[in-house]
Design an enzyme around this catalytic site. Structure first.
Site, short mmCIF file in Angstrom:
data_model
loop_
_atom_site.label_atom_id
_atom_site.label_comp_id
_atom_site.label_asym_id
_atom_site.label_seq_id
_atom_site.Cartn_x
_atom_site.Cartn_y
_atom_site.Cartn_z
N GLU A 163 -97.74 2.79 39.95
CA GLU A 163 -98.33 3.60 38.88
C GLU A 163 -97.86 3.09 37.53
O GLU A 163 -96.69 3.19 37.19
CB GLU A 163 -97.93 5.07 39.05
CG GLU A 163 -98.41 5.95 37.91
CD GLU A 163 -97.85 7.37 37.97
OE1 GLU A 163 -97.43 7.83 39.05
OE2 GLU A 163 -97.82 8.03 36.91
N THR A 189 -100.41 8.88 33.56
CA THR A 189 -100.55 9.52 32.25
C THR A 189 -102.00 9.63 31.80
O THR A 189 -102.30 9.52 30.61
CB THR A 189 -99.72 8.81 31.14
OG1 THR A 189 -98.61 8.11 31.73
CG2 THR A 189 -99.18 9.81 30.16
N LYS A 218 -100.29 15.84 42.71
CA LYS A 218 -98.96 15.48 42.22
C LYS A 218 -98.24 16.78 41.85
O LYS A 218 -98.84 17.64 41.20
CB LYS A 218 -99.12 14.59 40.98
CG LYS A 218 -97.87 14.40 40.14
CD LYS A 218 -98.16 13.40 39.03
CE LYS A 218 -97.02 13.35 38.03
NZ LYS A 218 -97.15 12.22 37.09
N ARG A 238 -98.44 4.75 28.64
CA ARG A 238 -97.58 5.25 27.57
C ARG A 238 -97.13 4.15 26.62
O ARG A 238 -96.34 4.41 25.73
CB ARG A 238 -96.34 5.90 28.17
CG ARG A 238 -96.62 7.18 28.88
CD ARG A 238 -95.33 7.95 29.04
NE ARG A 238 -95.08 8.27 30.43
CZ ARG A 238 -93.89 8.51 30.93
NH1 ARG A 238 -92.82 8.44 30.18
NH2 ARG A 238 -93.76 8.82 32.20
O1 LIG Z 1 -96.64 9.78 32.62
C1 LIG Z 1 -97.02 10.29 33.66
O2 LIG Z 1 -98.19 10.56 33.96
C2 LIG Z 1 -96.08 10.57 34.66
O3 LIG Z 1 -96.39 10.30 35.78
C3 LIG Z 1 -94.77 11.12 34.31
C4 LIG Z 1 -93.83 10.72 35.40
O4 LIG Z 1 -94.17 11.41 36.55
C5 LIG Z 1 -92.43 10.96 35.10
O5 LIG Z 1 -92.14 10.50 33.82
C6 LIG Z 1 -91.55 10.28 36.09
O6 LIG Z 1 -90.34 10.86 35.94
P1 LIG Z 1 -88.96 10.22 36.38
O7 LIG Z 1 -89.14 9.60 37.72
O8 LIG Z 1 -88.07 11.39 36.36
O9 LIG Z 1 -88.64 9.23 35.32
#
Ligand SMILES: O=C(O)C(=O)C[C@H](O)[C@H](O)COP(=O)(O)O
Length: 214
Positions: free
Chosen positions: A49, A76, A136, A53
């Protein structure tokens, strides 16, 4: 062609079944795209994924989509324009932190199977009504973690989740043990410092360890 919600969920379910962890990637340097994808796929994590961003995210998807054995998706997704751009770049699936009707309409119109985000029973039920049963769970840890997902699963066993947000090697197993979890998303397999250092061997080792989680 227009994808139905049920077809989309069947597709994302297949992707989630490929490995216990979907790496959540934040790519700043386009030169990292190919070696990063190669390392993660070599380590046994084919579904990737790429979060939209960073300015190079779409170009990264384009490059990573060429890596054999990988299935590259866009994370995102927030607007219909994100969906269109992700599709044009070659994303084979999408992930969104939440879900709106406009976003889902765009995913269906552009044939982009999507993993829509939900954090509560009501959000999950709304998506189920629309035909989405592979979701999700975001933000997983901040929303109560594995205990919350277990509780949601009791009355809603027909919905399967990919918890993401705060998932770590230490807590991943507690999610993966739940009957309503097929895989989890996590950013720890591609840490910024290892990417900056070009330490693809260490990233491959992190992927291999994530692959062994169950
Ligand atoms: O930007 C998105 O659509 C995302 O998917 C956000 C992510 O799920 C989280 O940023 C992952 O979080 P961590 O594994 O805690 O770093």
């Amino acid at each position: 062609m227009t994808l139905t919600a049920m077809q989309a969920s069947r597709h994302t379910r297949g992707i989630c079944a490929r490995a216990p962890i979907i790496p959540v990637l934040v790519i700043h340097d386009i030169a990292h795209a190919r070696p990063l994808a190669e390392a993660l796929v070599a380590g046994g994590l084919p579904a990737l994924e790429v979060t939209l961003r960073t300015p190079v995210a779409l170009e990264a998807i384009r490059i990573m989509a060429e890596v054999s054995g990988g299935i590259v998706g866009a994370g995102t997704l927030v607007t219909p324009e994100d969906v269109r751009a992700a599709r044009v770049a070659g994303a084979r699936f999408g992930v969104s932190p939440g879900a709106t009707d406009r976003l889902l309409d765009a995913c269906e119109a552009h044939d982009l199977p999507t993993l829509p985000g939900a954090a509560t029973a009501t959000e999950a039920m709304r998506l189920l009504e629309r035909g989405y049963d592979m979701l999700k769970f975001f933000p997983a840890e901040a929303s109560g973690g594995a205990a919350a997902l277990k509780a949601i699963g009791a009355p809603l066993p027909q919905i399967t989740f990919c918890p993401t947000g705060g998932v770590t090697p230490a807590n991943a197993a507690s999610y993966l043990a739940l009957p309503n979890v097929l895989c989890a998303g996590g950013s720890w397999v591609a840490p910024a410092d290892l990417m900056a250092a070009g330490d693809w061997a260490k990233i491959e080792a992190l992927a291999r360890a994530a692959r062994a989680l169950s």
